[in-house]
Design a protein around this motif. Structure first.
Motif, PDB file in Angstrom:
ATOM      1  N   GLY A 158       0.810  -1.208   0.000  1.00  0.00           N
ATOM      2  CA  GLY A 158       0.000   0.000   0.000  1.00  0.00           C
ATOM      3  C   GLY A 158       0.842   1.257   0.000  1.00  0.00           C
ATOM      4  N   LEU A 159       0.177   2.404  -0.065  1.00  0.00           N
ATOM      5  CA  LEU A 159       0.874   3.683  -0.202  1.00  0.00           C
ATOM      6  C   LEU A 159       0.486   4.637   0.924  1.00  0.00           C
ATOM      7  CD1 LEU A 159       2.712   5.410  -2.110  1.00  0.00           C
ATOM      8  CD2 LEU A 159       0.613   6.287  -3.116  1.00  0.00           C
ATOM      9  N   PHE A 160       1.496   5.191   1.570  1.00  0.00           N
ATOM     10  CA  PHE A 160       1.318   6.267   2.548  1.00  0.00           C
ATOM     11  C   PHE A 160       1.788   7.538   1.855  1.00  0.00           C
ATOM     12  CE2 PHE A 160       3.354   8.277   6.558  1.00  0.00           C
ATOM     13  CZ  PHE A 160       2.243   9.054   6.793  1.00  0.00           C
ATOM     14  N   MET A 161       0.878   8.474   1.647  1.00  0.00           N
ATOM     15  CA  MET A 161       1.223   9.725   0.981  1.00  0.00           C
ATOM     16  C   MET A 161       0.996  10.883   1.928  1.00  0.00           C
ATOM     17  SD  MET A 161      -0.148  11.263  -2.621  1.00  0.00           S
ATOM     18  CE  MET A 161       0.596  12.749  -3.297  1.00  0.00           C
ATOM     19  N   THR A 162       2.049  11.626   2.188  1.00  0.00           N
ATOM     20  CA  THR A 162       1.946  12.753   3.102  1.00  0.00           C
ATOM     21  C   THR A 162       2.404  14.013   2.374  1.00  0.00           C
ATOM     22  OG1 THR A 162       2.711  13.659   5.217  1.00  0.00           O
ATOM     23  CG2 THR A 162       4.231  12.196   4.061  1.00  0.00           C
ATOM     24  N   THR A 163       1.658  15.100   2.515  1.00  0.00           N
ATOM     25  CA  THR A 163       1.912  16.290   1.714  1.00  0.00           C
ATOM     26  C   THR A 163       1.890  17.573   2.548  1.00  0.00           C
ATOM     27  OG1 THR A 163      -0.387  16.879   1.146  1.00  0.00           O
ATOM     28  CG2 THR A 163       0.639  15.124  -0.144  1.00  0.00           C
ATOM     29  N   ARG A 164       2.575  18.581   2.028  1.00  0.00           N
ATOM     30  CA  ARG A 164       2.524  19.956   2.530  1.00  0.00           C
ATOM     31  C   ARG A 164       2.917  20.070   4.004  1.00  0.00           C
ATOM     32  NH1 ARG A 164      -0.369  22.803  -1.657  1.00  0.00           N
ATOM     33  NH2 ARG A 164      -0.615  24.629  -0.344  1.00  0.00           N
ATOM     34  N   ASP A 165       3.970  19.332   4.366  1.00  0.00           N
ATOM     35  CA  ASP A 165       4.467  19.420   5.741  1.00  0.00           C
ATOM     36  C   ASP A 165       5.605  20.411   5.849  1.00  0.00           C
ATOM     37  OD1 ASP A 165       3.067  17.712   7.680  1.00  0.00           O
ATOM     38  OD2 ASP A 165       3.527  16.117   6.256  1.00  0.00           O
ATOM     39  N   HIS A 166       5.597  21.202   6.912  1.00  0.00           N
ATOM     40  CA  HIS A 166       6.642  22.187   7.161  1.00  0.00           C
ATOM     41  C   HIS A 166       7.962  21.483   7.481  1.00  0.00           C
ATOM     42  CE1 HIS A 166       3.527  25.151   7.212  1.00  0.00           C
ATOM     43  NE2 HIS A 166       2.971  24.671   8.296  1.00  0.00           N
ATOM     44  N   VAL A 167       9.028  21.974   6.862  1.00  0.00           N
ATOM     45  CA  VAL A 167      10.361  21.417   7.076  1.00  0.00           C
ATOM     46  C   VAL A 167      11.285  22.528   7.561  1.00  0.00           C
ATOM     47  CG1 VAL A 167      12.308  20.221   6.025  1.00  0.00           C
ATOM     48  CG2 VAL A 167       9.987  19.746   5.226  1.00  0.00           C
ATOM     49  N   ILE A 168      11.949  22.267   8.685  1.00  0.00           N
ATOM     50  CA  ILE A 168      12.903  23.241   9.216  1.00  0.00           C
ATOM     51  C   ILE A 168      14.306  22.623   9.242  1.00  0.00           C
ATOM     52  CG2 ILE A 168      11.383  24.764  10.511  1.00  0.00           C
ATOM     53  CD1 ILE A 168      13.084  22.010  12.364  1.00  0.00           C
ATOM     54  N   LYS A 169      15.318  23.489   9.349  1.00  0.00           N
ATOM     55  CA  LYS A 169      16.704  23.007   9.348  1.00  0.00           C
ATOM     56  C   LYS A 169      17.162  22.582  10.739  1.00  0.00           C
ATOM     57  CE  LYS A 169      17.954  26.892   7.518  1.00  0.00           C
ATOM     58  NZ  LYS A 169      18.724  28.035   6.973  1.00  0.00           N
ATOM     59  N   ASP A 170      16.711  23.312  11.766  1.00  0.00           N
ATOM     60  CA  ASP A 170      17.135  23.035  13.135  1.00  0.00           C
ATOM     61  C   ASP A 170      16.184  23.761  14.083  1.00  0.00           C
ATOM     62  OD1 ASP A 170      17.965  25.767  13.046  1.00  0.00           O
ATOM     63  OD2 ASP A 170      19.953  25.163  12.379  1.00  0.00           O
ATOM     64  N   GLU A 171      16.441  23.684  15.368  1.00  0.00           N
ATOM     65  CA  GLU A 171      15.561  24.297  16.363  1.00  0.00           C
ATOM     66  C   GLU A 171      15.520  25.823  16.242  1.00  0.00           C
ATOM     67  OE1 GLU A 171      13.337  23.039  18.641  1.00  0.00           O
ATOM     68  OE2 GLU A 171      13.675  21.265  17.399  1.00  0.00           O
ATOM     69  N   GLU A 172      16.651  26.403  15.883  1.00  0.00           N
ATOM     70  CA  GLU A 172      16.688  27.858  15.708  1.00  0.00           C
ATOM     71  C   GLU A 172      15.784  28.274  14.539  1.00  0.00           C
ATOM     72  OE1 GLU A 172      20.123  30.968  14.509  1.00  0.00           O
ATOM     73  OE2 GLU A 172      20.625  29.639  16.182  1.00  0.00           O
ATOM     74  N   ASP A 173      15.830  27.499  13.477  1.00  0.00           N
ATOM     75  CA  ASP A 173      14.978  27.746  12.321  1.00  0.00           C
ATOM     76  C   ASP A 173      13.505  27.568  12.695  1.00  0.00           C
ATOM     77  OD1 ASP A 173      14.493  28.362   9.639  1.00  0.00           O
ATOM     78  OD2 ASP A 173      14.509  26.261   9.042  1.00  0.00           O
ATOM     79  N   LYS A 174      13.240  26.593  13.550  1.00  0.00           N
ATOM     80  CA  LYS A 174      11.870  26.359  14.002  1.00  0.00           C
ATOM     81  C   LYS A 174      11.325  27.560  14.764  1.00  0.00           C
ATOM     82  CE  LYS A 174       9.149  23.159  16.820  1.00  0.00           C
ATOM     83  NZ  LYS A 174       9.174  21.877  17.568  1.00  0.00           N
ATOM     84  N   GLU A 175      12.152  28.164  15.602  1.00  0.00           N
ATOM     85  CA  GLU A 175      11.717  29.347  16.342  1.00  0.00           C
ATOM     86  C   GLU A 175      11.345  30.485  15.383  1.00  0.00           C
ATOM     87  OE1 GLU A 175      11.150  29.851  19.620  1.00  0.00           O
ATOM     88  OE2 GLU A 175      11.408  27.673  19.755  1.00  0.00           O
ATOM     89  N   ARG A 176      12.162  30.667  14.338  1.00  0.00           N
ATOM     90  CA  ARG A 176      11.861  31.717  13.346  1.00  0.00           C
ATOM     91  C   ARG A 176      10.550  31.404  12.628  1.00  0.00           C
ATOM     92  NH1 ARG A 176      17.570  31.345  12.356  1.00  0.00           N
ATOM     93  NH2 ARG A 176      17.182  29.941  10.594  1.00  0.00           N
ATOM     94  N   PHE A 177      10.367  30.129  12.307  1.00  0.00           N
ATOM     95  CA  PHE A 177       9.138  29.713  11.622  1.00  0.00           C
ATOM     96  C   PHE A 177       7.903  30.019  12.457  1.00  0.00           C
ATOM     97  CE2 PHE A 177       6.125  26.064  11.716  1.00  0.00           C
ATOM     98  CZ  PHE A 177       5.392  26.411  10.597  1.00  0.00           C
ATOM     99  N   LEU A 178       7.939  29.688  13.733  1.00  0.00           N
ATOM    100  CA  LEU A 178       6.780  29.902  14.599  1.00  0.00           C
ATOM    101  C   LEU A 178       6.472  31.387  14.770  1.00  0.00           C
ATOM    102  CD1 LEU A 178       7.421  27.201  17.365  1.00  0.00           C
ATOM    103  CD2 LEU A 178       5.808  27.093  15.447  1.00  0.00           C
ATOM    104  N   ILE A 179       7.512  32.201  14.798  1.00  0.00           N
ATOM    105  CA  ILE A 179       7.313  33.644  14.941  1.00  0.00           C
ATOM    106  C   ILE A 179       6.627  34.232  13.709  1.00  0.00           C
ATOM    107  CG2 ILE A 179       8.531  35.867  15.014  1.00  0.00           C
ATOM    108  CD1 ILE A 179      10.594  34.469  16.856  1.00  0.00           C
TER     109      ILE A 179
END
Length: 253
Positions: A158-179
């Motif tokens: 079978g197939l698991f298809m996942t789309t349009r998920d946010h990708v960050i480089k590291d925790e610092e990048d994640k903080e910028r993303f959330l802001i």
């Protein structure tokens, strides 16, 4: 403020008009579904799924984190037997909205709506030909458990298809993303993982990554923006941090 309250709030704000439309979160549920079903994103998604299990008379599809039901209803209208999993019970962006949409399109018998979380799926092993998740993996409370459950209920081959998920480089990048995320300040429910975290969760669950596509490679991710606008955003990473989105097609061994 919860997610439903956030959507009701921003619908009344002119500055969010484009976001509400592009995210298929408008008040007119039938219009949301029609626009999604005729979108380049959905057409490319169907193309991605078209070669799977053609010999089967019925293809069972699990839509995890189905939201207001745009994808669940679209799949059901195209002949899939759909189970729509959505923990939020609301009539705005949750399970009640999916039931309402199924009624509008007279396909109640083709869409099963279940109020549950992805980390604990109420289904038997090997129940589905396709497990689909649109903008949902990055919301997982336990990413590895979420993917392990998707793998458990997926049939062999079978197939698991996942789309349009946010990708960050590291925790610092994640903080910028959330802001900079336009809605996180209202309801605090956004999240993101690194590409390695997504991929490791998938392979640890015994699945094989068939394809991994970033934002500029497929309308599954960039629609309705268009490839040109996405490439422009990707080209100015130094001055304007941009969180790419990823689509993955994953096959069960």
């Amino acid at each position: 403020m919860n997610w439903e309250e956030t959507i009701l709030e921003i619908r009344a704000m002119p500055r969010y008009e484009g976001l509400v439309k592009d995210a298929y979160l408008g008040e007119d549920l039938e219009d949301n579904i029609h626009r999604f079903r005729t979108s380049q994103e959905y057409k490319a998604t169907i193309q991605e799924l078209s070669g799977l299990n053609k010999e089967r008379e019925e293809i069972r599809l699990l839509d995890i984190g189905a939201g207001n039901g745009i994808s669940s209803i679209a799949f059901a209208l195209d002949g899939y037997a759909v189970s729509a999993l959505e923990p939020d019970p609301s009539a705005t962006i949750g399970a009640a909205a999916i039931r309402k949409a199924a009624n509008i399109f007279k396909i109640e018998d083709k869409v099963e709506v279940i109020e549950a979380w992805g980390e604990k799926l109420p289904f038997e092993d090997a129940s589905f030909d396709i497990v689909y998740g649109r903008q949902v993996m990055h919301h997982a409370h336990d990413l590895k458990q979420f993917v392990a459950e998707a793998a458990r209920v997926l049939k062999r081959g079978g197939l698991f298809m996942t789309t349009r998920d946010h990708v960050i480089k590291d925790e610092e990048d994640k903080e910028r993303f959330l802001i900079r995320h336009p809605l996180h300040k209202y309801y605090g429910g956004e999240n993101a993982f690194t590409l390695a975290e997504y991929q490791n969760a998938i392979t640890d669950a015994g699945l094989k990554i068939e394809r991994s596509l970033d934002a500029a490679q497929t309308p599954i991710n960039y629609d309705p923006w268009g490839k040109k606008r996405v490439k422009e955003k990707l080209g100015i990473l130094g001055s304007l941090p941009f969180v790419p989105e990823v689509a993955m097609s994953v096959v069960k061994y």
